[in-house]
Design an enzyme around this catalytic site. Structure first.
Site, PDB file in Angstrom:
ATOM      1  N   HIS A   1       8.806  38.166  23.877  1.00  0.00           N
ATOM      2  CA  HIS A   1       8.079  38.663  24.945  1.00  0.00           C
ATOM      3  C   HIS A   1       7.659  37.633  26.067  1.00  0.00           C
ATOM      4  O   HIS A   1       7.572  37.307  27.587  1.00  0.00           O
ATOM      5  CB  HIS A   1       7.586  40.039  25.885  1.00  0.00           C
ATOM      6  CG  HIS A   1       6.848  40.661  27.070  1.00  0.00           C
ATOM      7  ND1 HIS A   1       7.576  40.745  27.859  1.00  0.00           N
ATOM      8  CD2 HIS A   1       5.931  40.946  27.704  1.00  0.00           C
ATOM      9  CE1 HIS A   1       6.905  40.857  29.105  1.00  0.00           C
ATOM     10  NE2 HIS A   1       5.651  40.922  28.586  1.00  0.00           N
ATOM     11  N   GLU A  58       0.392  48.795  25.094  1.00  0.00           N
ATOM     12  CA  GLU A  58      -0.006  48.582  26.431  1.00  0.00           C
ATOM     13  C   GLU A  58       0.331  50.400  26.746  1.00  0.00           C
ATOM     14  O   GLU A  58       1.195  50.774  26.351  1.00  0.00           O
ATOM     15  CB  GLU A  58      -0.230  48.417  27.032  1.00  0.00           C
ATOM     16  CG  GLU A  58       0.329  46.770  26.153  1.00  0.00           C
ATOM     17  CD  GLU A  58       1.258  44.870  26.840  1.00  0.00           C
ATOM     18  OE1 GLU A  58       0.016  43.851  27.156  1.00  0.00           O
ATOM     19  OE2 GLU A  58       1.692  44.947  27.288  1.00  0.00           O
ATOM     20  N   HIS A  91       8.889  48.638  29.235  1.00  0.00           N
ATOM     21  CA  HIS A  91       7.383  48.288  29.194  1.00  0.00           C
ATOM     22  C   HIS A  91       6.630  49.242  30.104  1.00  0.00           C
ATOM     23  O   HIS A  91       6.079  49.886  30.530  1.00  0.00           O
ATOM     24  CB  HIS A  91       7.231  46.882  30.283  1.00  0.00           C
ATOM     25  CG  HIS A  91       7.731  45.696  29.669  1.00  0.00           C
ATOM     26  ND1 HIS A  91       6.859  44.638  28.309  1.00  0.00           N
ATOM     27  CD2 HIS A  91       8.856  45.223  29.182  1.00  0.00           C
ATOM     28  CE1 HIS A  91       7.765  44.190  27.893  1.00  0.00           C
ATOM     29  NE2 HIS A  91       8.672  43.641  28.364  1.00  0.00           N
ATOM     30  N   HIS A 124      -1.764  37.172  25.650  1.00  0.00           N
ATOM     31  CA  HIS A 124      -0.752  37.273  24.466  1.00  0.00           C
ATOM     32  C   HIS A 124      -0.299  36.023  24.226  1.00  0.00           C
ATOM     33  O   HIS A 124       0.016  36.043  22.400  1.00  0.00           O
ATOM     34  CB  HIS A 124       0.457  37.092  25.779  1.00  0.00           C
ATOM     35  CG  HIS A 124       0.609  38.526  26.788  1.00  0.00           C
ATOM     36  ND1 HIS A 124       0.001  39.086  27.614  1.00  0.00           N
ATOM     37  CD2 HIS A 124       1.331  39.982  26.253  1.00  0.00           C
ATOM     38  CE1 HIS A 124       0.119  40.829  27.548  1.00  0.00           C
ATOM     39  NE2 HIS A 124       1.636  40.619  26.909  1.00  0.00           N
ATOM     40  N   PHE A 180       5.353  47.862  35.867  1.00  0.00           N
ATOM     41  CA  PHE A 180       4.700  46.794  36.505  1.00  0.00           C
ATOM     42  C   PHE A 180       5.703  46.275  37.950  1.00  0.00           C
ATOM     43  O   PHE A 180       6.215  46.322  37.842  1.00  0.00           O
ATOM     44  CB  PHE A 180       4.839  45.345  35.491  1.00  0.00           C
ATOM     45  CG  PHE A 180       3.537  44.290  36.080  1.00  0.00           C
ATOM     46  CD1 PHE A 180       2.618  44.322  35.292  1.00  0.00           C
ATOM     47  CD2 PHE A 180       4.751  43.050  36.525  1.00  0.00           C
ATOM     48  CE1 PHE A 180       2.028  43.276  35.461  1.00  0.00           C
ATOM     49  CE2 PHE A 180       3.125  42.180  36.888  1.00  0.00           C
ATOM     50  CZ  PHE A 180       2.544  41.744  36.615  1.00  0.00           C
ATOM     51  N   HIS A 209       3.853  51.444  24.992  1.00  0.00           N
ATOM     52  CA  HIS A 209       4.933  50.578  24.824  1.00  0.00           C
ATOM     53  C   HIS A 209       4.654  49.897  23.954  1.00  0.00           C
ATOM     54  O   HIS A 209       3.030  49.432  24.325  1.00  0.00           O
ATOM     55  CB  HIS A 209       6.057  50.255  25.774  1.00  0.00           C
ATOM     56  CG  HIS A 209       5.427  49.046  27.502  1.00  0.00           C
ATOM     57  ND1 HIS A 209       4.654  49.328  27.654  1.00  0.00           N
ATOM     58  CD2 HIS A 209       5.226  47.143  27.106  1.00  0.00           C
ATOM     59  CE1 HIS A 209       3.702  48.696  28.405  1.00  0.00           C
ATOM     60  NE2 HIS A 209       3.842  47.358  27.648  1.00  0.00           N
ATOM     61  N   ASP A 264       5.287  45.475  22.977  1.00  0.00           N
ATOM     62  CA  ASP A 264       5.562  44.526  23.556  1.00  0.00           C
ATOM     63  C   ASP A 264       6.103  43.616  21.858  1.00  0.00           C
ATOM     64  O   ASP A 264       5.504  43.787  20.812  1.00  0.00           O
ATOM     65  CB  ASP A 264       4.738  43.598  24.065  1.00  0.00           C
ATOM     66  CG  ASP A 264       4.463  43.308  25.374  1.00  0.00           C
ATOM     67  OD1 ASP A 264       4.491  44.817  26.199  1.00  0.00           O
ATOM     68  OD2 ASP A 264       3.319  42.716  25.778  1.00  0.00           O
TER      69      ASP A 264
END
Length: 216
Positions: free
Chosen positions: A59, A173, A49, A161, A19, A53, A55
């Protein structure tokens, strides 16, 4: 005969996409095999991440559990892979409704024809919150997707989320489902016991379900 395995984890290496603004993967050797040193040893720095991965609730919830403190059962067991390839920015219920009969408690959705494992995709597909709500009513405890987030990349409210936070679901993800046919499998994607971390890389695999033998 051994059951077939599908490795649904992207490669993690220097240059693997993260990201924007997140910590990229870096590695250096702190010891190498040589006279007086019998081993190679490396040091790595990375975002939790990166790659496939899980979460942790912390997070997206300041009071949520860290990944080292979450229960493991959601990450191991029967799951269904559902294809919703190139259906738009959000995975809507209509995109997966063809495959929800007798749904197991884990659902992975494929949105890419070919996952972009070598680049960041700002146009990634995400889950519509209403889709997550309906999956939860059917007993789903974990959702997964082959993009970097269950929310749009530019979202500031992280509605999906927040939906899994409210419903107590777990999430995977950045999976790679390119070679996986629609259908049911056993998921194995255990997070590391990173006691205070907000996520953990996983080596996510799918295992072919055992089929009954003749006369069963």
């Amino acid at each position: 005969m051994n059951a077939r395995l599908w490795d649904i984890s992207p490669p993690v290496h220097e240059g693997a996409p993260v990201f924007p603004g997140d910590t990229p993967y870096r590695q250096r050797w702190v010891a190498t095999i040589a006279p007086g040193c019998p081993v190679n040893v490396s040091e790595i720095a990375l975002s939790p991440h990166i790659g496939a991965h899980a979460d942790a609730p912390i997070h997206y919830d300041p009071d949520g559990a860290t990944i080292g403190r979450v229960d493991l059962p959601p990450y191991l067991g029967p799951c269904r892979v559902i294809h919703a390839i190139a259906r738009g920015p959000l995975v809507e219920w209509a995109h997966i409704a063809h495959a929800i009969d007798a749904l197991p408690p884990r659902v992975l959705v494929r949105t890419y024809e070919r996952a972009p494992v070598d680049r960041w995709d700002a146009q990634l597909a995400a889950f519509a919150p209403a889709t997550i709500e309906r999956l939860a009513t059917l007993g789903v405890v974990l959702i997964g997707i082959d993009t970097a987030s269950i929310d749009p990349a530019d979202s500031k409210t992280l509605d999906s989320h927040q939906t899994i936070r409210r419903l107590g679901l777990r999430v995977l993800e950045n999976l790679v489902l390119d070679e996986v046919p629609e259908g049911d499998y056993e998921l194995i994607a255990l997070p590391l016991k990173l006691v205070n971390a907000d996520a953990s890389p996983v080596r996510a695999v799918l295992r072919e379900l055992a089929r009954p033998g003749p006369g069963a």
